[in-house]
Design a protein around this motif. Structure first.
Motif, PDB file in Angstrom:
ATOM      1  N   PRO A   1      40.513  38.631  37.598  1.00  0.00           N
ATOM      2  CA  PRO A   1      39.304  37.818  37.393  1.00  0.00           C
ATOM      3  C   PRO A   1      38.740  37.280  38.714  1.00  0.00           C
ATOM      4  CG  PRO A   1      41.082  37.135  35.909  1.00  0.00           C
ATOM      5  CD  PRO A   1      41.671  38.120  36.851  1.00  0.00           C
ATOM      6  N   ASP A   2      37.431  37.161  38.724  1.00  0.00           N
ATOM      7  CA  ASP A   2      36.683  36.647  39.884  1.00  0.00           C
ATOM      8  C   ASP A   2      37.310  35.444  40.573  1.00  0.00           C
ATOM      9  OD1 ASP A   2      34.616  38.339  39.992  1.00  0.00           O
ATOM     10  OD2 ASP A   2      33.048  36.858  39.504  1.00  0.00           O
ATOM     11  N   LYS A   3      37.640  34.441  39.749  1.00  0.00           N
ATOM     12  CA  LYS A   3      38.039  33.164  40.350  1.00  0.00           C
ATOM     13  C   LYS A   3      39.426  33.218  40.967  1.00  0.00           C
ATOM     14  CE  LYS A   3      39.945  30.784  36.352  1.00  0.00           C
ATOM     15  NZ  LYS A   3      40.019  29.505  35.680  1.00  0.00           N
TER      16      LYS A   3
ATOM     17  N   GLU B   1      38.265  44.871  38.174  1.00  0.00           N
ATOM     18  CA  GLU B   1      38.403  44.787  36.718  1.00  0.00           C
ATOM     19  C   GLU B   1      39.734  44.149  36.320  1.00  0.00           C
ATOM     20  OE1 GLU B   1      37.729  48.714  35.184  1.00  0.00           O
ATOM     21  OE2 GLU B   1      35.548  48.524  35.444  1.00  0.00           O
TER      22      GLU B   1
ATOM     23  N   ASN C   1      36.626  28.554  41.659  1.00  0.00           N
ATOM     24  CA  ASN C   1      37.061  29.723  42.423  1.00  0.00           C
ATOM     25  C   ASN C   1      38.086  29.256  43.458  1.00  0.00           C
ATOM     26  OD1 ASN C   1      37.106  31.703  44.675  1.00  0.00           O
ATOM     27  ND2 ASN C   1      35.658  32.742  43.339  1.00  0.00           N
TER      28      ASN C   1
ATOM     29  N   ASN D   1      46.163  39.567  35.374  1.00  0.00           N
ATOM     30  CA  ASN D   1      45.427  40.513  34.537  1.00  0.00           C
ATOM     31  C   ASN D   1      45.427  39.999  33.096  1.00  0.00           C
ATOM     32  OD1 ASN D   1      44.665  42.674  32.852  1.00  0.00           O
ATOM     33  ND2 ASN D   1      45.331  44.165  34.390  1.00  0.00           N
ATOM     34  N   PRO D   2      44.244  39.681  32.561  1.00  0.00           N
ATOM     35  CA  PRO D   2      44.184  39.060  31.229  1.00  0.00           C
ATOM     36  C   PRO D   2      44.714  39.970  30.125  1.00  0.00           C
ATOM     37  CG  PRO D   2      41.970  39.475  32.107  1.00  0.00           C
ATOM     38  CD  PRO D   2      42.925  39.834  33.189  1.00  0.00           C
TER      39      PRO D   2
END
Ligand code: FE
Length: 360
Positions: free
Chosen positions: A129-131, A126, A339, A318-319
Motif C-alpha cells: 500500500p501507498d502509505k 500493487e 504516509n 500485503n493486504p
C-alpha cells in the motif's frame, strides 16, 4: 623512457589487482564472520543485501527465491546505523544492491543521505500500500508492527485505557514505562503525533509522559514489559512483535512476564494506533538493480509475506496475505492514517521536542 615504462607497468598491475578485487562477488556474514563466494556465478545471477534482520526464515525465503529465479542472495548482516555508515563510506564501490532495516524514520535517513534510488515496479506498487512505502518509492515496507500499550492485568482494567494522550492523565503518575527518546521507535511515534495533532500537542504529550514516568527510561521494549511484572510500573508502550516474541519465548521467564500482561490498541475512536514498518530500498549504486527489484517483488508477494511477517510476529504489508494466528487473536485495529514518509520528515522536530521536555 625506461622509467616511464616501469611506472606504466606498475600502474597496470595495480589496476588489474583493483579490478579483480572489485569483480569478486565475495560477501561476509558480519554476525558470524562467515565468508561466502560465488565462484563461477555471473554477476547477473546474484543480488547483495545488507540487512539488520537475523531470522532463519529470511534465509529460507531467500533460498526459495533462488530456486524460483536462479538468482543467489548474498547476505551481509549488521547493526542498522553501522550499515548506513558503511554504505556511506563505500559510496560507488559498494557491493550492496539492497539495504534492509527497521523503522521508516531510519529508511528516510538512508534516503536523505543519498544512499537509495527510486524504483518503478507495478508488482511492488500493487503488493505494498501507498502509505507503507516512500513517497518517491525509494524504500518499501515489508513487515508491519504497531506500537501499543501493554498493561498489568491485575492492576489495570481495560476500561481505564483509551488513547496515547490519556497516558498523560494524573491517574497514571509514576506508572508509565517507556524507553529512551534516543530510540527511533519513540522518535517515529512522536513524529506521527506532530503530523496528526500539530507540534504543540505533540510537545505537551511528551511532557505529560515524562511527568508520569515510573522511572527514568532504560532498556528496550522487552525491559519495559519486565518492569511491569516487577511492579515498577503498570503500563508500557511497546511494539507488538516484542510482546509476541515474549509470549513464544524459549526463555520461561519471558513467557511468565508476558502472561501477566494484556495488549491494548490505543486511539481506536480517534486517530488510530501508530504503525511502523521494517523495509528495504535499492541502493543508489546497485550493480544488480533488476535482481534487487525481483527480490522485493518476491518478498512482497502473498506467498512470501505470510512467512516473512510470522518470523517476527509482525503483520504482513500485503493486504492479501493472512496474518498469523496469534496476531489474529489480538483482533483487527484502526491504524494511523499517515504516509510513513512523514515519520522521517518530522524526525528532527521530534528529537528537538524530546530534548526540550527532558525525556532522557
Ligand atoms: Fe525492534
Amino acid at each position: 623512457m625506461k622509467k616511464r615504462l616501469l611506472i606504466g607497468l606498475i600502474l597496470l598491475f595495480t589496476a588489474t589487482l583493483f579490478l579483480s578485487a572489485c569483480g569478486n562477488t565475495e560477501t561476509e556474514d558480519a554476525s558470524e564472520g562467515k565468508t561466502e563466494t560465488n565462484e563461477g556465478k555471473e554477476e547477473s545471477d546474484v543480488v547483495n543485501l545488507y540487512t539488520s534482520r537475523h531470522y532463519d526464515s529470511d534465509n529460507e525465503l531467500f533460498s526459495a527465491f533462488t530456486e524460483k529465479t536462479g538468482i543467489k542472495v548474498n547476505v551481509v548482516q549488521g547493526e542498522s546505523d553501522q550499515l548506513i555508515e558503511r554504505l556511506n563510506r563505500e559510496g560507488e564501490t559498494t557491493k550492496a544492491d539492497l539495504f534492509f532495516t527497521a523503522d521508516a524514520g531510519r529508511l528516510y535517513r538512508a534516503k536523505e543521505a543519498g544512499l537509495l534510488q527510486s524504483i518503478d515496479s507495478t508488482i511492488i506498487n500493487e503488493n505494498i500500500p501507498d502509505k507503507l512505502r516512500d513517497a518517491d518509492n525509494q524504500w518499501f515496507g515489508l513487515t508491519k508492527r504497531a506500537r501499543v500499550i501493554v498493561y498489568a492485568k491485575d492492576r489495570v482494567d481495560e476500561s481505564e485505557l483509551s488513547t496515547y494522550e490519556a497516558l498523560t492523565d494524573e491517574k497514571w503518575e509514576d506508572r508509565v514505562l517507556i524507553r529512551s527518546s534516543e530510540n527511533i521507535y519513540n522518535q517515529s511515534l512522536l513524529a506521527s503525533f506532530i503530523e496528526l495533532n500539530g507540534s504543540e500537542d505533540a510537545k505537551s504529550w511528551a511532557n505529560g509522559i515524562v511527568e508520569n514516568m515510573a522511572r527514568e527510561p532504560q532498556g528496550g521494549d522487552r525491559d519495559q514489559a519486565k518492569a511491569i511484572a516487577a511492579g515498577e510500573g503498570d503500563i508500557a508502550v511497546v511494539n507488538t512483535y516484542y510482546f509476541g516474541n515474549m509470549l513464544n519465548s524459549a526463555d520461561p521467564e519471558e513467557v511468565k512476564v508476558a502472561e501477566q500482561l494484556s495488549l491494548f490498541f490505543p486511539n481506536q475512536e480517534t486517530t488510530g494506533t501508530h504503525v511502523n514498518i521494517s523495509g528495504l530500498g535499492v541502493t543508489k549504486h546497485a550493480k544488480n538493480k533488476e535482481n534487487a527489484i525481483k527480490l522485493i517483488e518476491f518478498l512482497s508477494s502473498e506467498e512470501a509475506q505470510v512467512r516473512f511477517a510470522e518470523a517476527n510476529y509482525e503483520y504482513p504489508v500485503n493486504p492479501n496475505a493472512k496474518t498469523s494466528e496469534l496476531l489474529q487473536s489480538w483482533g483487527e485495529f484502526k491504524e494511523q492514517d499517515i504516509n510513513l514518509t512523514k515519520l522521517g520528515e518530522n524526525n528532527a522536530e521530534a528529537v528537538m521536542i524530546f530534548n526540550e521536555v527532558g525525556w532522557k
